[in-house]
Structure formats: structure tokens, C-alpha cells
Write a protein that holds these residues in place. Structure first.
Motif, short mmCIF file in Angstrom:
data_model
loop_
_atom_site.label_atom_id
_atom_site.label_comp_id
_atom_site.label_asym_id
_atom_site.label_seq_id
_atom_site.Cartn_x
_atom_site.Cartn_y
_atom_site.Cartn_z
N ASP A 10 -6.75 1.73 9.93
CA ASP A 10 -7.09 0.87 8.79
C ASP A 10 -6.35 1.24 7.51
O ASP A 10 -6.52 0.58 6.48
CB ASP A 10 -8.60 0.94 8.51
CG ASP A 10 -9.42 0.32 9.63
OD1 ASP A 10 -8.87 -0.54 10.34
OD2 ASP A 10 -10.59 0.70 9.79
N TYR A 11 -5.53 2.30 7.56
CA TYR A 11 -4.91 2.79 6.34
C TYR A 11 -3.38 2.71 6.36
O TYR A 11 -2.70 3.52 5.75
CB TYR A 11 -5.34 4.25 6.08
CG TYR A 11 -6.76 4.35 5.61
CD1 TYR A 11 -7.09 4.20 4.26
CD2 TYR A 11 -7.80 4.55 6.52
CE1 TYR A 11 -8.40 4.28 3.83
CE2 TYR A 11 -9.11 4.63 6.10
CZ TYR A 11 -9.41 4.50 4.75
OH TYR A 11 -10.72 4.57 4.32
N GLY A 12 -2.85 1.72 7.03
CA GLY A 12 -1.41 1.54 7.01
C GLY A 12 -0.95 0.75 5.80
O GLY A 12 -1.75 0.37 4.92
N LEU A 13 0.33 0.49 5.72
CA LEU A 13 0.89 -0.29 4.62
C LEU A 13 0.65 -1.78 4.84
O LEU A 13 0.64 -2.26 5.97
CB LEU A 13 2.40 -0.06 4.51
CG LEU A 13 2.87 1.38 4.29
CD1 LEU A 13 4.40 1.40 4.18
CD2 LEU A 13 2.25 1.98 3.04
N VAL A 14 0.45 -2.49 3.75
CA VAL A 14 0.35 -3.95 3.77
C VAL A 14 1.46 -4.49 2.86
O VAL A 14 1.49 -4.18 1.66
CB VAL A 14 -1.03 -4.44 3.27
CG1 VAL A 14 -1.06 -5.97 3.23
CG2 VAL A 14 -2.14 -3.90 4.16
N VAL A 15 2.38 -5.25 3.44
CA VAL A 15 3.53 -5.75 2.69
C VAL A 15 3.31 -7.23 2.36
O VAL A 15 3.10 -8.05 3.26
CB VAL A 15 4.83 -5.57 3.49
CG1 VAL A 15 6.02 -6.13 2.70
CG2 VAL A 15 5.05 -4.09 3.81
#
Length: 393
Positions: A368-373
Motif C-alpha cells: 500500500d506504500y508504493g509510488l503513485v504517479v
């Protein structure tokens, strides 16, 4: 729960019955009291042994776990060994301790369980009550890395099955320890790769920029050289997993000052940070690659000026971070390929750095803590992420 798991709980309950507290006579207890209590005690003891075993098979971890394993099995003595010999022993029957290494060696060599009885087990001590041993290899990734040996006054098929199941459980904990170790090594390798990835173009451009000021503005050249030394000292410092957000932002500040010297007024940047989050632990060198990617897209790929904005907000138990540029942007498909680490399209454009940071965050904090581009052609790009304020365990 698997059939073998239930067998472990039920069979072990038989051995644990004698240690359960008798708060009232057995005749007055409900028929299901003892099985339930035995199950609870079994799980409780297993939980006490698990943390040590999750550290791997070492002398220290074996010493901490072996007493719990003996209570779990309810036998006279238990030994935990590796290829080098006995790591830990708990219980009586010290007269058999000298033979435990040989018993383990046989299990390690064959990779199979075996029972030692009769003349092969005699210790030479008069009136020794121990009549045999059950020795089961501990297997990690298909390799026998150690052995669990149990010594008792009587052997039975039930004891053999119980020791086998406990050894499987111990092997599972050691497998998890190996997985944790492999994951740490992978993260360290990625961090080394990220350091090595420090763009040669950036180094060349920074030094070229500094040289250009040597004659025209020596004092500015000296300041930039100090900034460059400060940045590289941090980026190439000894291996560590975490730093503080304040230190990470200092590194970003040095980087932006060097790029500002190169691009001049073409590069504008703002850094807005909530003071409450400056001391929180963050992954080492996670932010600078995102800022470098924004500089490339916001200024390096544009003919005119560009702006980079770094924002860190306090969001209760988390910090919300965004790195934004007003450059040419990209399609959603392009953004997905960058996060996927497409080396053919991402090389030289920040893709490897984005994918690396995204993978590290997911490994450390969870999926749930990855990057959102967020990006759109001719409308800029914004990379969003969240980080818990608490250091991950």
C-alpha cells in the motif's frame, strides 16, 4: 490448518497434559477442557520460541529456543545442532550430550530422520534412565542445515511423529529467517545499485558548472564545490537502511543548488515541509531520485523555464510527500512503464530510479506504500507517496 498441524497440536497436547495447571479435579472438568488448554499452551510455547528461530540457526538463537522446544515436547532433553556440532542443549541426561554431535551428523548426512536405541545408544553410565533419541534434520530450501534431537526415557511412534512435526515447524521458522535475510540482502543490493546509479551525467554537468565559475566567480565555485562534496558524501556514505527526513531533505537541497547553478533562472524550485515530520525515520536516499526525475522532466526536457515543487505534509500517523514538475508530462502507459522499471525506455529518463524507489518502499512498508504517479501530456507530473512515521519492525 493442515492435517499435520492438527496432529502437532493434538499429539503435543498428550505430552503437555502433565504441566497444565489443575484448578479443579479432572473429574469435575468439562470433557473438552484439557484439549483446549493443551492447544493454548502449545501455541503459547511455540510463540515464545519463534522470535529466536526467526533470527536463523545460530548458537545464540538455539540457546534461546531450546528450552521452549523441550517444554513443547515434554521430554528429558533436547539438542539443537548444525554441521559444526551441538549449538544448544537443554535438560538432564548430560551423559548423552557428548554423543549428540554424532547423532546430528548422521541426520545431516542422510537428510532423513532416525531413531537411536539399544547398544548404539548406550552411554556407559549406570542406571541412566534415557533409553533412546529421535533425531530429525532441520531443512531450509531443500538443504539439511541442522538437526533436532530429542532424548527420553521411552520412545514411541507418537513421540517420533511429534518430534517430526516440531522439526518441520522449526524448519519453517528457519525458512522465514532465510527469507528475511534474502530480503535484506536484496534491499541492500538495490541501495548499492541506487548509489551506483548516481548519474554520470549529473556528476559531469555539476563539475563542468563548477569549473565555469572558477575564473568568473571563484567564491561561487568554492561554494558549489562544497555543495557537491556534501551531496556525494551523503549519497556514497556507508550502507544504512534509514535516515531522518531532515537529512534526506538536506541532500535534496544540495542537489537542487547544484542544478540551479547549471540551469540558472530556468530552474525554479520550492520545498515546503511541515516541521513536525523532520525527525521521522525514512528510507535512505529515497527522495533525491524523485527530485532528479522531476528536474529532468521539468527543466531538462523543456526549452523554457520549469519549476519543481517538493511538499511534505503531516497527516497524523503518516507523512504525505509529493514531488511535482510542470514539464511535458507523460501518458498513463508511460508512467506505468517507468514504475515497472522498463530499462529500454526508462534509462536516462529517471525510470530506473522511480522503479527502484517504488520497489524499496513496497518491500519496507507493504504494497500500500508504493509510488503513485499522476501525469498528463503537456501538463506536468506529480509523484505522490505516503510514509508511516513509525520505524518499521
Amino acid at each position: 490448518m493442515s492435517t499435520s498441524g492438527w496432529m502437532l497440536l493434538c499429539v503435543t497436547g498428550t505430552f503437555l497434559g502433565f504441566i497444565l495447571p489443575r484448578r479443579r479435579p479432572v473429574s469435575s472438568r468439562r470433557p473438552d477442557d484439557l484439549p483446549d488448554e493443551a492447544t493454548f499452551v502449545t501455541l503459547h510455547i511455540a510463540a515464545m520460541a519463534a522470535p529466536s528461530l526467526r533470527a536463523g540457526l545460530t548458537r545464540d538463537s538455539a540457546r534461546k529456543a531450546v528450552c521452549h522446544l523441550r517444554i513443547l515436547l515434554g521430554t528429558s532433553a533436547v539438542a539443537v545442532s548444525d554441521a559444526g556440532g551441538v549449538l544448544a542443549w537443554d535438560g538432564g541426561a548430560d551423559c548423552h550430550r557428548a554423543h549428540a554431535s554424532e547423532h546430528a551428523r548422521i541426520a545431516l548426512a542422510s537428510g532423513r530422520s532416525h531413531v537411536v536405541t539399544g547398544d548404539a545408544f548406550a552411554c556407559g553410565t549406570p542406571d541412566c534412565p534415557i533409553r533412546g533419541a529421535v533425531v530429525v534434520p532441520l531443512v531450509v530450501d531443500g538443504r539439511a542445515v541442522g538437526a533436532l534431537a530429542v532424548y527420553d526415557t521411552a520412545l514411541s511412534a507418537v513421540l517420533v511423529r511429534t518430534v517430526t512435526e516440531v522439526a518441520r515447524w522449526v524448519s519453517g521458522q528457519l525458512e522465514l529467517a532465510e527469507f528475511d535475510s534474502s530480503r535484506r540482502r536484496a534491499m541492500e543490493a538495490e541501495l548499492r545499485a541506487l548509489r551506483a546509479q548516481m548519474s554520470p551525467h549529473f556528476v559531469y554537468n555539476a563539475l563542468t558548472t563548477i569549473v565555469s565559475f572558477v575564473r568568473t566567480d571563484p567564491e561561487r565555485a568554492r561554494e558549489l564545490l562544497m555543495d557537491f562534496a556534501d551531496f556525494t558524501r551523503y549519497a556514497l556514505s556507508g550502507a544504512r537502511d534509514f535516515t531522518t527526513l531532515a537529512e534526506e531533505l538536506h541532500c535534496v537541497d544540495r542537489y537542487l543548488l547544484l542544478e540551479r547553478a547549471r540551469f540558472g533562472d530556468r530552474l525554479r524550485f520550492t520545498v515546503r515541509v511541515a516541521p513536525e515530520v523532520l525527525s521521522m525515520p525514512v528510507p535512505f536516499l529515497f527522495l533525491q531520485p524523485l527530485v532528479e526525475n522531476a528536474v529532468k522532466h521539468g527543466v531538462g526536457a523543456a526549452a523554457g523555464p520549469g519549476e519543481v515543487r517538493v511538499t511534505v505534509e503531516d497527516a497524523g500517523s503518516e507523512a504525505r510527500i509529493s514531488v511535482e514538475d510542470d514539464g511535458r508530462g507523460m501518458s498513463p502507459e508511460r508512467a506505468r512503464s517507468l514504475l515497472g522499471g522498463d530499462s529500454r525506455r526508462g534509462r536516462g529518463e529517471g525510470g530506473i530510479g522511480l522503479a527502484n524507489v517504488d520497489a524499496r518502499l513496497r518491500q519496507i512498508y507493504g504494497e500500500d506504500y508504493g509510488l503513485v504517479v499522476e501525469s498528463e501530456l503537456d501538463a506536468g507530473t506529480r509523484v505522490n507517496l505516503r510514509l508511516p512515521k513509525v520505524h518499521p519492525r
